[in-house]
Write a protein that holds these residues in place. Structure first.
Motif, PDB file in Angstrom:
ATOM      1  N   GLN A   3       0.982  -1.320  -0.114  1.00  0.00           N
ATOM      2  CA  GLN A   3      -0.165  -0.119  -0.208  1.00  0.00           C
ATOM      3  C   GLN A   3       0.600   1.390  -0.215  1.00  0.00           C
ATOM      4  O   GLN A   3       0.633   2.384  -0.489  1.00  0.00           O
ATOM      5  CB  GLN A   3      -1.007   0.026   1.255  1.00  0.00           C
ATOM      6  CG  GLN A   3      -2.183   1.012   1.069  1.00  0.00           C
ATOM      7  CD  GLN A   3      -2.774   1.063   2.423  1.00  0.00           C
ATOM      8  OE1 GLN A   3      -2.674  -0.038   3.255  1.00  0.00           O
ATOM      9  NE2 GLN A   3      -3.976   1.809   2.256  1.00  0.00           N
ATOM     10  N   GLN A   4       2.000   1.127   0.810  1.00  0.00           N
ATOM     11  CA  GLN A   4       3.098   2.325   0.758  1.00  0.00           C
ATOM     12  C   GLN A   4       3.635   2.532  -0.627  1.00  0.00           C
ATOM     13  O   GLN A   4       3.833   3.634  -1.087  1.00  0.00           O
ATOM     14  CB  GLN A   4       4.018   2.349   1.838  1.00  0.00           C
ATOM     15  CG  GLN A   4       3.783   2.301   3.131  1.00  0.00           C
ATOM     16  CD  GLN A   4       4.969   2.228   4.095  1.00  0.00           C
ATOM     17  OE1 GLN A   4       5.845   1.490   3.866  1.00  0.00           O
ATOM     18  NE2 GLN A   4       4.385   2.800   5.312  1.00  0.00           N
ATOM     19  N   GLN A   5       3.988   1.624  -1.384  1.00  0.00           N
ATOM     20  CA  GLN A   5       4.654   1.566  -2.706  1.00  0.00           C
ATOM     21  C   GLN A   5       3.393   2.177  -3.764  1.00  0.00           C
ATOM     22  O   GLN A   5       3.798   3.042  -4.487  1.00  0.00           O
ATOM     23  CB  GLN A   5       5.041   0.172  -3.229  1.00  0.00           C
ATOM     24  CG  GLN A   5       6.208  -0.093  -2.364  1.00  0.00           C
ATOM     25  CD  GLN A   5       6.672  -1.463  -3.101  1.00  0.00           C
ATOM     26  OE1 GLN A   5       5.967  -2.172  -3.586  1.00  0.00           O
ATOM     27  NE2 GLN A   5       8.092  -1.936  -2.736  1.00  0.00           N
ATOM     28  N   GLN A   6       2.209   1.669  -3.350  1.00  0.00           N
ATOM     29  CA  GLN A   6       1.127   2.463  -4.174  1.00  0.00           C
ATOM     30  C   GLN A   6       1.131   3.874  -4.016  1.00  0.00           C
ATOM     31  O   GLN A   6       0.978   4.616  -5.209  1.00  0.00           O
ATOM     32  CB  GLN A   6      -0.242   1.546  -4.147  1.00  0.00           C
ATOM     33  CG  GLN A   6      -1.088   1.780  -5.155  1.00  0.00           C
ATOM     34  CD  GLN A   6      -2.358   0.960  -5.161  1.00  0.00           C
ATOM     35  OE1 GLN A   6      -2.664   0.397  -4.025  1.00  0.00           O
ATOM     36  NE2 GLN A   6      -3.328   1.092  -5.985  1.00  0.00           N
ATOM     37  N   GLN A   7       0.856   3.981  -2.738  1.00  0.00           N
ATOM     38  CA  GLN A   7       0.883   5.749  -2.572  1.00  0.00           C
ATOM     39  C   GLN A   7       2.025   6.501  -3.098  1.00  0.00           C
ATOM     40  O   GLN A   7       1.939   7.534  -3.336  1.00  0.00           O
ATOM     41  CB  GLN A   7       0.718   5.792  -0.960  1.00  0.00           C
ATOM     42  CG  GLN A   7      -0.668   5.520  -0.485  1.00  0.00           C
ATOM     43  CD  GLN A   7      -0.549   5.622   1.069  1.00  0.00           C
ATOM     44  OE1 GLN A   7       0.492   5.598   1.845  1.00  0.00           O
ATOM     45  NE2 GLN A   7      -1.990   5.632   1.784  1.00  0.00           N
ATOM     46  N   ARG A   8       3.163   5.907  -2.803  1.00  0.00           N
ATOM     47  CA  ARG A   8       4.330   6.520  -3.429  1.00  0.00           C
ATOM     48  C   ARG A   8       4.294   6.863  -5.105  1.00  0.00           C
ATOM     49  O   ARG A   8       4.763   7.777  -5.692  1.00  0.00           O
ATOM     50  CB  ARG A   8       5.753   5.677  -3.159  1.00  0.00           C
ATOM     51  CG  ARG A   8       6.286   6.004  -1.496  1.00  0.00           C
ATOM     52  CD  ARG A   8       7.482   5.363  -1.598  1.00  0.00           C
ATOM     53  NE  ARG A   8       7.859   5.374   0.043  1.00  0.00           N
ATOM     54  CZ  ARG A   8       8.681   4.651   0.369  1.00  0.00           C
ATOM     55  NH1 ARG A   8       9.544   3.783  -0.262  1.00  0.00           N
ATOM     56  NH2 ARG A   8       9.075   4.788   1.613  1.00  0.00           N
ATOM     57  N   ARG A   9       3.778   5.605  -5.740  1.00  0.00           N
ATOM     58  CA  ARG A   9       3.484   5.775  -7.126  1.00  0.00           C
ATOM     59  C   ARG A   9       2.688   6.725  -7.628  1.00  0.00           C
ATOM     60  O   ARG A   9       2.917   7.492  -8.564  1.00  0.00           O
ATOM     61  CB  ARG A   9       3.227   4.379  -7.662  1.00  0.00           C
ATOM     62  CG  ARG A   9       4.542   3.518  -7.715  1.00  0.00           C
ATOM     63  CD  ARG A   9       3.840   1.988  -8.522  1.00  0.00           C
ATOM     64  NE  ARG A   9       4.816   0.956  -8.217  1.00  0.00           N
ATOM     65  CZ  ARG A   9       4.509  -0.135  -8.180  1.00  0.00           C
ATOM     66  NH1 ARG A   9       3.345  -0.579  -7.920  1.00  0.00           N
ATOM     67  NH2 ARG A   9       5.668  -1.124  -7.947  1.00  0.00           N
ATOM     68  N   PHE A  11       1.876   9.558  -5.687  1.00  0.00           N
ATOM     69  CA  PHE A  11       2.307  10.780  -5.273  1.00  0.00           C
ATOM     70  C   PHE A  11       3.522  11.035  -6.364  1.00  0.00           C
ATOM     71  O   PHE A  11       3.477  12.105  -6.759  1.00  0.00           O
ATOM     72  CB  PHE A  11       3.150  10.562  -3.996  1.00  0.00           C
ATOM     73  CG  PHE A  11       4.067  11.901  -3.519  1.00  0.00           C
ATOM     74  CD1 PHE A  11       3.122  12.953  -2.962  1.00  0.00           C
ATOM     75  CD2 PHE A  11       5.226  12.132  -3.548  1.00  0.00           C
ATOM     76  CE1 PHE A  11       3.912  14.031  -2.877  1.00  0.00           C
ATOM     77  CE2 PHE A  11       5.742  13.321  -3.482  1.00  0.00           C
ATOM     78  CZ  PHE A  11       5.138  14.247  -2.752  1.00  0.00           C
ATOM     79  N   THR A  12       4.309  10.207  -6.826  1.00  0.00           N
ATOM     80  CA  THR A  12       5.330  10.580  -7.886  1.00  0.00           C
ATOM     81  C   THR A  12       4.526  10.791  -9.238  1.00  0.00           C
ATOM     82  O   THR A  12       5.041  11.937  -9.902  1.00  0.00           O
ATOM     83  CB  THR A  12       6.136   9.109  -8.117  1.00  0.00           C
ATOM     84  OG1 THR A  12       6.755   8.737  -6.801  1.00  0.00           O
ATOM     85  CG2 THR A  12       7.451   9.294  -9.240  1.00  0.00           C
TER      86      THR A  12
END
Length: 157
Positions: A3-9, A11-12
């Motif tokens: 879920q954190q990786q998806q949020q970072r993507r 955001f990016t």
């Protein structure tokens, strides 16, 4: 963690979209350079001077007028223009001058005329018109005052 990786993507991706948008705006603004003002051509051509409108037939309706101007470098120094003289205007003061008239005044018993004044309402084609004009006309039938008294004519039977 996923879920954190998806949020970072996300955001990016949002950050990249914002950077792209800012770059596009600044490129557009940079392309809008202030254009140097065009130098106005200095012409030696004078103002058009127009003749009065001459009706094609009669004393009102469609007609033509001639225009002239001076200048050594002018391409055109004369031209003809269509014009119209309204048929309900008082031609006495120029066919291109329209006046708003006041009511007729009282009859002058010495001259047997009554007068009224008109103020310039409109001038066609920059015509040279008087600001105010005065017109006169015959009073018509003058009525003599009736004698005052108690005399009556009697009819004989």
């Amino acid at each position: 963690m996923q879920q954190q990786q998806q949020q970072r993507r996300m955001f990016t991706a949002a950050l990249l979209a914002l950077v792209f948008l800012l770059a596009a705006v600044s490129t557009t603004e940079a392309g809008k350079k202030e254009k140097p003002e065009k130098k106005a051509k200095k012409s030696d051509c004078g103002e058009w001077q127009w003749s009065v409108c001459v009706p094609t037939s009669g004393d009102c309706g469609l007609g033509t007028r001639e225009g002239t101007r001076t200048g050594a470098e002018c391409k055109q120094t004369t031209k003809t223009q269509k014009c119209k003289i309204p048929c309900n205007w008082k031609k006495q003061f120029g066919a291109e001058c329209k006046y708003q008239f006041q009511a007729w005044g009282e009859c002058d018993l010495n001259t047997a005329l009554k007068t009224r004044t008109g103020n310039l309402k409109r001038a066609l084609h920059n015509a040279d018109c008087q600001k105010t004009v005065t017109i006169s006309k015959p009073c018509g039938k003058l009525t003599k005052p009736k004698p005052q008294g108690k005399f009556h004519l009697l009819k004989a039977v």
